[in-house]
Design an enzyme around this catalytic site. Structure first.
Site, PDB file in Angstrom:
ATOM      1  N   ARG A  68     -36.860  48.899 -26.708  1.00 32.08           N
ATOM      2  CA  ARG A  68     -36.560  48.126 -25.389  1.00 32.08           C
ATOM      3  C   ARG A  68     -36.407  46.754 -25.731  1.00 32.08           C
ATOM      4  O   ARG A  68     -37.086  45.898 -26.175  1.00 32.08           O
ATOM      5  CB  ARG A  68     -37.986  48.272 -24.575  1.00 32.08           C
ATOM      6  CG  ARG A  68     -38.268  47.537 -23.240  1.00 32.08           C
ATOM      7  CD  ARG A  68     -39.260  47.683 -22.464  1.00 32.08           C
ATOM      8  NE  ARG A  68     -39.194  46.723 -21.179  1.00 32.08           N
ATOM      9  CZ  ARG A  68     -40.103  45.768 -20.892  1.00 32.08           C
ATOM     10  NH1 ARG A  68     -41.295  45.631 -21.739  1.00 32.08           N
ATOM     11  NH2 ARG A  68     -39.789  44.916 -20.054  1.00 32.08           N
ATOM     12  N   HIS A  74     -35.935  39.655 -17.810  1.00 32.02           N
ATOM     13  CA  HIS A  74     -36.993  39.461 -18.458  1.00 32.02           C
ATOM     14  C   HIS A  74     -37.411  38.091 -18.220  1.00 32.02           C
ATOM     15  O   HIS A  74     -37.336  37.161 -19.240  1.00 32.02           O
ATOM     16  CB  HIS A  74     -37.036  39.974 -19.741  1.00 32.02           C
ATOM     17  CG  HIS A  74     -38.693  40.101 -20.542  1.00 32.02           C
ATOM     18  ND1 HIS A  74     -39.096  41.208 -20.827  1.00 32.02           N
ATOM     19  CD2 HIS A  74     -39.544  39.030 -20.461  1.00 32.02           C
ATOM     20  CE1 HIS A  74     -40.317  41.105 -21.137  1.00 32.02           C
ATOM     21  NE2 HIS A  74     -40.750  39.932 -21.022  1.00 32.02           N
ATOM     22  N   GLU A 112     -42.383  42.692 -14.857  1.00 29.99           N
ATOM     23  CA  GLU A 112     -43.221  41.912 -14.561  1.00 29.99           C
ATOM     24  C   GLU A 112     -43.091  41.055 -13.242  1.00 29.99           C
ATOM     25  O   GLU A 112     -43.255  39.633 -13.559  1.00 29.99           O
ATOM     26  CB  GLU A 112     -44.347  41.138 -15.546  1.00 29.99           C
ATOM     27  CG  GLU A 112     -44.812  42.064 -16.538  1.00 29.99           C
ATOM     28  CD  GLU A 112     -45.429  41.162 -17.781  1.00 29.99           C
ATOM     29  OE1 GLU A 112     -45.409  40.284 -17.882  1.00 29.99           O
ATOM     30  OE2 GLU A 112     -45.947  42.110 -18.732  1.00 29.99           O
ATOM     31  N   ASN A 164     -46.872  47.672 -17.996  1.00 27.75           N
ATOM     32  CA  ASN A 164     -47.414  46.784 -19.117  1.00 27.75           C
ATOM     33  C   ASN A 164     -48.754  46.848 -18.966  1.00 27.75           C
ATOM     34  O   ASN A 164     -49.439  46.264 -18.031  1.00 27.75           O
ATOM     35  CB  ASN A 164     -46.725  45.466 -18.918  1.00 27.75           C
ATOM     36  CG  ASN A 164     -45.297  45.489 -19.353  1.00 27.75           C
ATOM     37  OD1 ASN A 164     -44.539  46.726 -19.824  1.00 27.75           O
ATOM     38  ND2 ASN A 164     -44.560  44.462 -19.162  1.00 27.75           N
ATOM     39  N   TYR A 186     -52.485  45.704 -21.241  1.00 30.01           N
ATOM     40  CA  TYR A 186     -53.000  45.092 -22.188  1.00 30.01           C
ATOM     41  C   TYR A 186     -54.576  45.048 -22.289  1.00 30.01           C
ATOM     42  O   TYR A 186     -55.289  45.223 -23.464  1.00 30.01           O
ATOM     43  CB  TYR A 186     -52.521  43.490 -22.556  1.00 30.01           C
ATOM     44  CG  TYR A 186     -51.121  43.217 -22.713  1.00 30.01           C
ATOM     45  CD1 TYR A 186     -50.082  43.150 -21.860  1.00 30.01           C
ATOM     46  CD2 TYR A 186     -50.781  43.319 -24.226  1.00 30.01           C
ATOM     47  CE1 TYR A 186     -48.748  43.278 -22.394  1.00 30.01           C
ATOM     48  CE2 TYR A 186     -49.400  43.017 -24.502  1.00 30.01           C
ATOM     49  CZ  TYR A 186     -48.422  43.205 -23.523  1.00 30.01           C
ATOM     50  OH  TYR A 186     -47.046  42.964 -23.929  1.00 30.01           O
ATOM     51  N   GLU A 232     -45.355  48.210 -22.411  1.00 28.89           N
ATOM     52  CA  GLU A 232     -45.583  47.179 -23.134  1.00 28.89           C
ATOM     53  C   GLU A 232     -47.197  47.259 -23.399  1.00 28.89           C
ATOM     54  O   GLU A 232     -47.774  47.822 -22.467  1.00 28.89           O
ATOM     55  CB  GLU A 232     -45.625  45.794 -22.813  1.00 28.89           C
ATOM     56  CG  GLU A 232     -44.210  45.111 -22.848  1.00 28.89           C
ATOM     57  CD  GLU A 232     -44.184  43.566 -22.420  1.00 28.89           C
ATOM     58  OE1 GLU A 232     -45.235  42.784 -22.238  1.00 28.89           O
ATOM     59  OE2 GLU A 232     -43.001  43.226 -21.925  1.00 28.89           O
TER      60      GLU A 232
END
Ligand code: PNW
Length: 559
Positions: free
Chosen positions: A143, A190, A235, A374, A376, A442
């Site tokens: 990616r 991005h 995002e 994404n 985390y 991600e």
């Protein structure tokens, strides 16, 4: 120095899978090698060390946290990710135009130690090195993102305005990947908007949505014969934070209304690009177009209804802001209600959250072939009556969010590993949006150091082992349609306001060396092993001499 982690308890590989037989039967048909055993109480937890790295000690809940053996589906997508501004460098080479991140990072005091992306990992000149790293990780996909001002320096996209040399870089990268049997997964945006558009309002100006669709069109046209997975935006929530706050480009600080105007236009831009693909390219190119959203899992701070509602609001404001218009239609009700009530109380005549008309609602609904996620970390969430002024996206939610003290720290303060959160979030998405296809686009963890290399990154080995195993549980036990897992990142890179201090890479990059040499960290090997095995084979069926087993046993959760 970071301590080595230690295992407090070993698991015993047992056959505790009986209660899950019914789930297994459903999966048996599609899993080609299927052996699942549930390890017994291999308690792991993480403790902090002085530098903020962590080591596993024991999880809080052995039942929830035990390792599940099994495999992902045969066509599962394994990837690592990067983004143009974070790795490419060559910021003004071969006719590239400036982006808002060039402008922002060149301003004094914006970035840690005034670092910038002028050279970054120099990936613009290192296609071969990057592809070699990807090969060593056994990934099926890479990616990366396209820098809009590299291919259209003036921003406005047309064949006439295209920067041939800039586009050639992406042609060469795509070709090199395909020659290495690695498929590209391409993000169109991005965060590096052409500066020319910022000069007329950037994403606060709705004309940019029209230009974005034209830019997407030309990228599909140039690369779509070989690129089958497209992500329009990375995002949007963080894009908006560059308008609301000062820590991301363009750094405007238009908190109360800027964030909602920007994202309103981004949603329109995303939908326009999806329709361009659907109308003009899908039939011949046969690819898929989605969007990548970031979201933490929200854990109610108590069993009270107020806190459970607050956790739901956190997810609706966090993910629903975009996912609801795309997968259901229009903004989430609770978001419309909260922002309208707050706006009125603040003396405004209309809501700070813009309104979609019927036509727009219908144009945006259904415009994602998959959801990119994404993820985390997680947060504890409680109800909190926020101050009315100053108005902001954050205070509109009436919540308080924090990290549980027991969660281990890492090199960045906003991220604490909570492996089970990813499974809970995937389940929530399945229920909320009608079982969409989800790619984890991600996921990762950082250490902080701009002095010495930290190559023995036990925290990252454990993070990926635990997080990927929770994704496996979502797939096998919860029947979530999860299609792929992407590690952020292939290598250390320009971590936005943190510059080169915070390092998310599976490979270490020496930013003091003009050659930007890349060195695998210890985690690269385990990640490559998990990918090669397409999951977690039951050690009972592996031969005692298996290289995989001996490597795993040195740090994993079973002997
Ligand atoms: C992502 N948060 O951003 C980005 O897509 C990457 O470019 C970035 O390098 C990576 O995560 C690591 O930061 C995020 O505060 C930035 O929760 C901030 C947050 C989450 C994701």
């Amino acid at each position: 120095m970071l301590e080595n982690f230690k295992m407090n308890n070993y698991c015993h590989c047992g056959s505790g899978a009986s209660s899950r037989i019914s789930n297994f039967v459903i999966r048996l048909a599609i899993i080609y090698t299927f052996e699942v055993a549930v390890a017994m109480s291999q308690s792991v937890m993480m403790v902090n060390d002085a530098q903020g790295g962590f080591v596993y000690k024991e999880f809080q809940d052995p039942e929830r946290d035990r390792l599940l053996y099994g495999h992902f589906p045969p066509n599962f997508t394994w990837a690592t990710a990067t983004a143009a501004y974070q790795v490419e460098g060559a910021w003004d080479e071969d006719g590239k135009g400036p982006s808002i991140w060039d402008t922002y990072s060149h301003q004094d005091g914006r970035i840690y130690n005034n670092h910038n992306g002028d050279v970054a990992c120099d990936s613009y000149h290192k296609i071969n090195e990057d592809v070699e790293m990807l090969k060593s990780l056994n990934v099926t996909h890479y990616r990366f993102s396209i820098s809009w001002p590299r291919v259209f320096p003036e921003g406005v996209p047309s064949m006439k305005n295209m920067n041939e040399k800039g586009m050639q870089y992406y042609q060469d990268l795509v070709n090199a990947l395909i020659a290495a049997n690695i498929e590209p997964m391409v993000t169109l945006y991005h965060w590096d908007l052409p500066q020319t558009f910022q000069d007329t309002g950037g994403w606060e100006n709705d004309i940019v949505a029209v230009y974005f669709a034209q830019y997407a069109d030309l990228c599909f046209k140039q690369l779509g014969d070989r690129v089958k997975l497209w992500i329009t935006f990375n995002e949007p929530k963080v894009v908006a934070s560059g308008y609301g706050g000062a820590r991301k480009a363009p750094g405007l600080g238009h908190q109360s209304t800027g964030v909602y105007r920007v994202t309103h236009n981004i949603l329109k831009a995303h939908a326009k690009a999806w329709h361009v693909y659907d109308d003009k390219y899908r039939k011949n190119q046969g690819g898929q177009v989605g969007i990548t959203l970031n979201c933490d899992w929200a854990i109610p701070a108590s069993e009270s209804e107020a806190d459970r509602d607050a956790a739901d609001r956190a997810l609706q404001f966090g993910l629903g802001w975009f996912a609801h218009p795309i997968f259901v239609g229009d903004y989430p009700d609770v978001m419309k209600k909260q922002v309208l009530e707050k706006s009125r109380a603040q003396g405004l005549t209309s809501s700070r959250l813009p309104i979609f008309n019927e036509d727009e609602i219908n144009t945006i609904r259904g415009t994602a072939d998959f959801l990119g996620l994404n993820h985390y970390t997680s947060q504890m969430i409680a109800h909190h009556n926020s101050e009315l002024m100053p108005s902001s996206y954050s205070s509109d939610q009436d919540i308080l969010g924090w990290h549980d003290e027991n969660w281990p720290k890492c090199g960045v303060s906003w991220l604490r590993p909570v492996p089970w959160g990813i499974r809970q979030l995937l389940k929530w998405i399945k229920e909320e949006y009608g079982d969409p296809a989800v790619f984890i686009t991600e996921s990762g963890i950082a250490e902080k150091s701009d002095v010495e290399p930290m190559l023995n990154d036990t925290w990252r080995m454990q993070y990926y082992t635990a997080y990927i195993n929770e994704v496996l549980k979502a797939y096998i036990l919860d029947d979530v349609d999860v299609r792929g897992y992407t590690a952020w990142s292939l290598m250390d890179n320009f971590e936005w306001a943190d510059g080169y201090l915070s390092r998310f890479g599976l490979h270490y990059v020496d930013f003091n060396d003009p050659a930007r040499p890349r060195t695998p960290k210890a985690s690269a090997e385990i990640f490559a092993d998990i990918v090669r095995n397409n999951g977690f084979p039951n050690p009972q069926i592996l031969s005692k001499s298996s290289k995989y087993l001996s490597k795993l046993s040195s740090y994993l959760l079973f002997p």
